[in-house]
Design a protein around this motif. Structure first.
Motif, PDB file in Angstrom:
ATOM      1  N   GLN A   2       1.160  -3.649   5.020  1.00  0.00           N
ATOM      2  CA  GLN A   2       1.035  -2.103   4.842  1.00  0.00           C
ATOM      3  C   GLN A   2       1.683  -1.622   3.807  1.00  0.00           C
ATOM      4  O   GLN A   2       1.458  -0.670   2.938  1.00  0.00           O
ATOM      5  CB  GLN A   2       1.736  -1.583   6.240  1.00  0.00           C
ATOM      6  N   VAL A   3       3.050  -2.173   3.498  1.00  0.00           N
ATOM      7  CA  VAL A   3       3.928  -1.614   2.435  1.00  0.00           C
ATOM      8  C   VAL A   3       3.171  -1.759   1.004  1.00  0.00           C
ATOM      9  O   VAL A   3       3.013  -1.040   0.192  1.00  0.00           O
ATOM     10  CB  VAL A   3       5.311  -2.479   2.484  1.00  0.00           C
ATOM     11  N   LEU A   4       2.669  -2.992   0.730  1.00  0.00           N
ATOM     12  CA  LEU A   4       2.109  -3.414  -0.497  1.00  0.00           C
ATOM     13  C   LEU A   4       0.762  -2.599  -0.684  1.00  0.00           C
ATOM     14  O   LEU A   4       0.493  -2.341  -1.870  1.00  0.00           O
ATOM     15  CB  LEU A   4       2.057  -4.924  -0.689  1.00  0.00           C
ATOM     16  N   SER A   5       0.074  -2.511   0.418  1.00  0.00           N
ATOM     17  CA  SER A   5      -1.328  -1.979   0.350  1.00  0.00           C
ATOM     18  C   SER A   5      -0.999  -0.351  -0.056  1.00  0.00           C
ATOM     19  O   SER A   5      -1.804   0.297  -0.667  1.00  0.00           O
ATOM     20  CB  SER A   5      -1.828  -2.021   1.826  1.00  0.00           C
ATOM     21  N   TYR A   6       0.106   0.207   0.546  1.00  0.00           N
ATOM     22  CA  TYR A   6       0.292   1.601   0.174  1.00  0.00           C
ATOM     23  C   TYR A   6       0.763   1.766  -1.000  1.00  0.00           C
ATOM     24  O   TYR A   6       0.202   2.624  -1.751  1.00  0.00           O
ATOM     25  CB  TYR A   6       1.595   1.954   1.208  1.00  0.00           C
ATOM     26  N   GLU A   7       1.505   0.742  -1.868  1.00  0.00           N
ATOM     27  CA  GLU A   7       1.963   0.966  -3.201  1.00  0.00           C
ATOM     28  C   GLU A   7       0.564   0.756  -3.953  1.00  0.00           C
ATOM     29  O   GLU A   7       0.492   1.610  -5.064  1.00  0.00           O
ATOM     30  CB  GLU A   7       2.919   0.185  -3.328  1.00  0.00           C
ATOM     31  N   VAL A   8      -0.162   0.053  -3.492  1.00  0.00           N
ATOM     32  CA  VAL A   8      -1.652  -0.352  -4.454  1.00  0.00           C
ATOM     33  C   VAL A   8      -2.158   1.277  -4.388  1.00  0.00           C
ATOM     34  O   VAL A   8      -2.786   1.467  -5.305  1.00  0.00           O
ATOM     35  CB  VAL A   8      -2.491  -1.413  -3.714  1.00  0.00           C
ATOM     36  N   ARG A   9      -2.328   1.721  -3.045  1.00  0.00           N
ATOM     37  CA  ARG A   9      -3.125   2.830  -2.908  1.00  0.00           C
ATOM     38  C   ARG A   9      -2.608   3.879  -3.832  1.00  0.00           C
ATOM     39  O   ARG A   9      -3.220   4.772  -4.445  1.00  0.00           O
ATOM     40  CB  ARG A   9      -3.341   3.178  -1.649  1.00  0.00           C
TER      41      ARG A   9
END
Length: 256
Positions: A151-158
């Motif tokens: 979730q953390v890395l996916s959020y930063e990607v978004r």
């Protein structure tokens, strides 16, 4: 662009974490999930934890080795929870998101690699990554749940993708009433309101006109900071009108 970014889970032992990761991905607009030798998949528990992201699970690619998962990738970023004593380029999650989107925007294929719940990625697996990514969590309790890390890395990607696309990262709330309700009250409407307010405060005994003590000036400053619109003004005027009615009723009772 986001379809060029895949999430790779290595040797995941708990199917619920696979489902949770799929949900985290879909929340942030990612859809490509690659599972390397999962211990239990497909699974009803994974489906349950995905909670609406079943399409991500259904489209998941299952492979036997990390090498297979990384075929065609131009950029590989591996998550690491601790210092492995290996001198390797290190990114934080924000830099990871920016780097991923930058490369994906140029047509590159990107892999975000996550290791086992109990041990993460091995040194050999980390050496297959161009960058290591460390989530700066509480050093006294640094181990993140796998789905939380995704979730953390996916959020930063978004967030990086939204910036690259020139899209806002927050949605402004707007009133859904008439167009007039969104307009700010005019200066003359505010003056009329302040007159009404002063009369009401005198009627209920809150304001002594002989000793006002700058009360109205302070109230003017307060309302000036509030940007009152016309719909709100109607509400405020209605409250004052009803307050005056009660004040008049109490005054009549005292006379009786």
């Amino acid at each position: 662009m986001l379809e060029n970014i895949r999430v790779v889970l290595v040797n995941t032992s708990h199917p619920g974490n696979i489902g949770g990761a799929a949900r985290a991905m879909k929340n942030m607009g990612l859809s490509r999930l690659v599972l390397v030798d999962p211990l239990d998949f497909p699974s009803h528990e994974a489906d349950a934890r995905a909670s609406g992201a079943s399409d991500v699970l259904e489209g998941a690619q299952v492979v036997g080795t990390l090498e297979e998962a990384l075929v065609g990738c131009n950029l590989v970023l591996g998550t690491s929870a601790r210092d492995r004593r290996i001198p390797w380029p290190l990114l934080d999650p924000r830099e990871c998101g920016q780097k991923s989107v930058e490369e994906a925007g140029q047509g590159g294929q990107i892999a975000l690699v996550f290791g086992r719940e109990y041990a993460g990625l091995t040194n050999e697996e980390l050496q297959r990554c161009h960058y290591h990514v460390h989530i700066p969590s509480n050093p006294d309790f640094s181990s993140l749940n796998l789905a939380a890390a995704v979730q953390v890395l996916s959020y930063e990607v978004r967030m990086a993708w939204l910036a690259a696309e020139g899209q806002p990262s927050k949605v402004e709330k707007q009133e859904v009433n008439s167009v007039r309700s969104a307009d700010l009250a005019t200066a003359d409407e505010m003056e009329s309101y302040f007159g009404h307010l002063e009369q009401t405060l005198v009627a209920i005994g809150f304001l002594n006109p002989e000793q006002p003590k700058h009360l109205m000036a302070r109230l003017r400053r307060l309302y000036g900071r509030s940007s009152v619109n016309r719909s709100e003004m109607s509400i405020l005027r209605g409250i004052l009108t009803e307050t005056q009615k009660v004040a008049r009723g109490d005054a009549h009772k005292r006379k009786d």
